[in-house]
Design a protein around this motif. Structure first.
Motif, PDB file in Angstrom:
ATOM      1  N   GLN A  88       0.838  -1.203   0.000  1.00  0.00           N
ATOM      2  CA  GLN A  88       0.000   0.000   0.000  1.00  0.00           C
ATOM      3  C   GLN A  88       0.874   1.255   0.000  1.00  0.00           C
ATOM      4  OE1 GLN A  88      -3.178  -0.135   2.886  1.00  0.00           O
ATOM      5  NE2 GLN A  88      -3.296   2.097   3.024  1.00  0.00           N
ATOM      6  N   ASN A  89       1.991   1.182   0.713  1.00  0.00           N
ATOM      7  CA  ASN A  89       2.938   2.302   0.732  1.00  0.00           C
ATOM      8  C   ASN A  89       4.332   1.738   0.949  1.00  0.00           C
ATOM      9  OD1 ASN A  89       4.555   4.527   1.297  1.00  0.00           O
ATOM     10  ND2 ASN A  89       2.944   5.613   2.395  1.00  0.00           N
ATOM     11  N   ASN A  90       5.147   1.761  -0.095  1.00  0.00           N
ATOM     12  CA  ASN A  90       6.477   1.148   0.005  1.00  0.00           C
ATOM     13  C   ASN A  90       7.488   2.010   0.749  1.00  0.00           C
ATOM     14  OD1 ASN A  90       7.059   3.106  -1.884  1.00  0.00           O
ATOM     15  ND2 ASN A  90       7.311   1.682  -3.596  1.00  0.00           N
ATOM     16  N   ASP A  91       7.040   3.139   1.329  1.00  0.00           N
ATOM     17  CA  ASP A  91       7.906   3.915   2.223  1.00  0.00           C
ATOM     18  C   ASP A  91       7.940   3.304   3.625  1.00  0.00           C
ATOM     19  OD1 ASP A  91       8.465   5.757   0.238  1.00  0.00           O
ATOM     20  OD2 ASP A  91       6.881   7.149   0.853  1.00  0.00           O
ATOM     21  N   MET A  92       7.044   2.376   3.883  1.00  0.00           N
ATOM     22  CA  MET A  92       6.997   1.749   5.202  1.00  0.00           C
ATOM     23  C   MET A  92       8.244   0.915   5.439  1.00  0.00           C
ATOM     24  SD  MET A  92       4.122  -0.803   6.772  1.00  0.00           S
ATOM     25  CE  MET A  92       4.485  -1.815   8.223  1.00  0.00           C
ATOM     26  N   ALA A  93       8.866   1.127   6.604  1.00  0.00           N
ATOM     27  CA  ALA A  93      10.097   0.412   6.941  1.00  0.00           C
ATOM     28  C   ALA A  93       9.926  -0.542   8.115  1.00  0.00           C
ATOM     29  CB  ALA A  93      11.211   1.412   7.272  1.00  0.00           C
ATOM     30  N   GLY A  94       8.804  -0.407   8.835  1.00  0.00           N
ATOM     31  CA  GLY A  94       8.608  -1.280   9.988  1.00  0.00           C
ATOM     32  C   GLY A  94       7.404  -0.870  10.805  1.00  0.00           C
ATOM     33  N   TRP A  95       7.361  -1.396  12.029  1.00  0.00           N
ATOM     34  CA  TRP A  95       6.229  -1.140  12.933  1.00  0.00           C
ATOM     35  C   TRP A  95       6.753  -0.997  14.352  1.00  0.00           C
ATOM     36  CZ3 TRP A  95       1.166  -0.673  11.277  1.00  0.00           C
ATOM     37  CH2 TRP A  95       0.226  -0.482  12.300  1.00  0.00           C
ATOM     38  N   LYS A 119       4.456  15.797   8.090  1.00  0.00           N
ATOM     39  CA  LYS A 119       3.143  16.393   7.852  1.00  0.00           C
ATOM     40  C   LYS A 119       2.352  15.630   6.782  1.00  0.00           C
ATOM     41  CE  LYS A 119       3.084  19.888  10.719  1.00  0.00           C
ATOM     42  NZ  LYS A 119       2.042  20.024  11.771  1.00  0.00           N
ATOM     43  N   HIS A 120       2.573  14.327   6.682  1.00  0.00           N
ATOM     44  CA  HIS A 120       1.793  13.526   5.737  1.00  0.00           C
ATOM     45  C   HIS A 120       1.328  12.243   6.411  1.00  0.00           C
ATOM     46  CE1 HIS A 120       3.691  16.186   2.749  1.00  0.00           C
ATOM     47  NE2 HIS A 120       2.638  15.899   2.003  1.00  0.00           N
ATOM     48  N   SER A 121       0.173  11.772   6.006  1.00  0.00           N
ATOM     49  CA  SER A 121      -0.384  10.532   6.534  1.00  0.00           C
ATOM     50  C   SER A 121       0.218   9.331   5.815  1.00  0.00           C
ATOM     51  CB  SER A 121      -1.902  10.527   6.337  1.00  0.00           C
ATOM     52  OG  SER A 121      -2.213  10.418   4.944  1.00  0.00           O
ATOM     53  N   PHE A 122      -0.161   8.150   6.245  1.00  0.00           N
ATOM     54  CA  PHE A 122       0.293   6.923   5.590  1.00  0.00           C
ATOM     55  C   PHE A 122      -0.153   6.905   4.134  1.00  0.00           C
ATOM     56  CE2 PHE A 122       0.133   2.388   4.543  1.00  0.00           C
ATOM     57  CZ  PHE A 122       1.346   1.939   5.051  1.00  0.00           C
ATOM     58  N   GLU A 123      -1.284   7.556   3.859  1.00  0.00           N
ATOM     59  CA  GLU A 123      -1.823   7.635   2.494  1.00  0.00           C
ATOM     60  C   GLU A 123      -1.195   8.773   1.702  1.00  0.00           C
ATOM     61  OE1 GLU A 123      -3.741   7.314   5.228  1.00  0.00           O
ATOM     62  OE2 GLU A 123      -4.152   5.175   4.915  1.00  0.00           O
ATOM     63  N   LYS A 124      -0.189   9.446   2.301  1.00  0.00           N
ATOM     64  CA  LYS A 124       0.560  10.543   1.670  1.00  0.00           C
ATOM     65  C   LYS A 124      -0.285  11.795   1.473  1.00  0.00           C
ATOM     66  CE  LYS A 124       3.866   7.508  -0.664  1.00  0.00           C
ATOM     67  NZ  LYS A 124       4.616   7.215  -1.894  1.00  0.00           N
ATOM     68  N   GLU A 125      -1.332  11.933   2.269  1.00  0.00           N
ATOM     69  CA  GLU A 125      -2.125  13.148   2.267  1.00  0.00           C
ATOM     70  C   GLU A 125      -1.643  14.054   3.400  1.00  0.00           C
ATOM     71  OE1 GLU A 125      -6.041  11.721   2.879  1.00  0.00           O
ATOM     72  OE2 GLU A 125      -6.282  10.957   0.834  1.00  0.00           O
ATOM     73  N   TYR A 126      -1.912  15.370   3.285  1.00  0.00           N
ATOM     74  CA  TYR A 126      -1.488  16.286   4.342  1.00  0.00           C
ATOM     75  C   TYR A 126      -2.116  15.868   5.670  1.00  0.00           C
ATOM     76  CZ  TYR A 126      -0.728  20.287   7.288  1.00  0.00           C
ATOM     77  OH  TYR A 126      -0.356  21.083   8.346  1.00  0.00           O
ATOM     78  N   SER A 127      -1.301  15.908   6.732  1.00  0.00           N
ATOM     79  CA  SER A 127      -1.791  15.539   8.057  1.00  0.00           C
ATOM     80  C   SER A 127      -0.957  16.237   9.124  1.00  0.00           C
ATOM     81  CB  SER A 127      -1.699  14.023   8.263  1.00  0.00           C
ATOM     82  OG  SER A 127      -1.928  13.672   9.618  1.00  0.00           O
TER      83      SER A 127
END
Length: 269
Positions: A88-95, A119-127
């Motif tokens: 879903q998001n390949n920027d994820m490196a772990g938990w 300032k971005h969510s997991f979905e890469k939207e502003y947060s």
């Protein structure tokens, strides 16, 4: 000769206009404040829901895996556990997760755009909440001698606000471990020290610069400085060759304050 009644009427009209403008300004301030409050709580609710969904996905066991040979199966299925999230998001490196706190989040890594998830969510939207993320000069997979993870200190207790609990030694005594999985390894880290410092000045400890030690002396000096600043003695230290995890969040007792928790990777039994 001027009519004094005309002058009084003019002054009255001016006062009415001033009063009307004042009412309008107060109303606009109220509307803006109400909007900001509604926006804050709506944003908080949205962030909580999104992270809860991500946590649920992360905890789902892959199909076809049984409870037998748990250690072996867990290691084999780890990538499968996080595969859906990483796809879903390949920027994820772990938990990362810490019992007794709300900390139960994905961890991101974008060395080419270091502060993207500030300032971005997991979905890469502003947060405003962002997502916990790893400093660009660290390597979560190798791993580097020290992996630094940043997270916001949100007023609603989310993100890394839970690190504040570790200011209390009694809380630490019952929550000595941090779980930080990468996409290829399950790992627990034992807390070494909790301290406060400042950034962007010449007086604070620049803990955020340390990723790899060139020498044993450099590693030892870093650990000793962390322990020197400790809010209390955990009785735990680290030696050259240990892998460290550093969690950092804002701390508001002074300008540009930071609360930092440093842990070492536990040796598998």
């Amino acid at each position: 000769m001027k009519d004094p009644n005309c002058k009084n009427e003019k002054n009255l009209n001016i006062r009415k206009r001033v009063y009307s403008v004042g009412i309008l300004i107060c109303f606009l301030v109220f509307v803006i404040s109400a909007y900001q409050i509604i926006r804050y709580y709506a944003s908080a609710h949205k962030a909580d829901e999104e992270f809860a969904q991500l946590a649920e996905m992360a905890e789902q066991q892959p199909e076809g895996k049984s409870g037998t040979d748990e250690n072996l199966e867990e290691k084999r299925s780890l990538l499968e556990r996080y595969r859906q999230l990483s796809e879903q998001n390949n920027d994820m490196a772990g938990w990362i997760a810490i019992d007794g706190t709300q900390i139960n989040y994905p961890v991101m890594y974008t060395p080419d755009d270091p502060d993207f998830y500030l300032k971005h969510s997991f979905e890469k939207e502003y947060s405003d909440y962002g997502v916990p993320y790893i400093a660009e000069h660290c390597d979560p997979e190798k791993p580097s001698d020290n992996v630094i993870i940043y997270g916001h200190h949100m007023k609603n207790g989310s993100m890394f606000a839970g690190l504040e609990e570790f200011e209390n030694k009694n809380f630490y005594e019952n929550h000595k471990k941090i779980r930080f999985d990468t996409l290829t390894e399950i790992a627990e880290y034992e807390i070494i020290t909790v301290f406060k410092t400042t950034v962007y000045d010449d007086t604070g400890f620049k803990y955020y610069l340390f990723a790899n030690a060139e020498t044993e002396k450099e590693f030892t000096e870093y650990v000793e400085q962390c322990r020197k600043l400790a809010l209390y003695d955990t009785g735990v230290s680290a030696k050259y060759g240990d892998k460290l995890l550093t969690l950092s969040t804002c701390e508001y007792s002074r300008d540009n304050g930071r609360l930092v928790v440093v842990a070492k990777k536990a040796v598998a039994e």
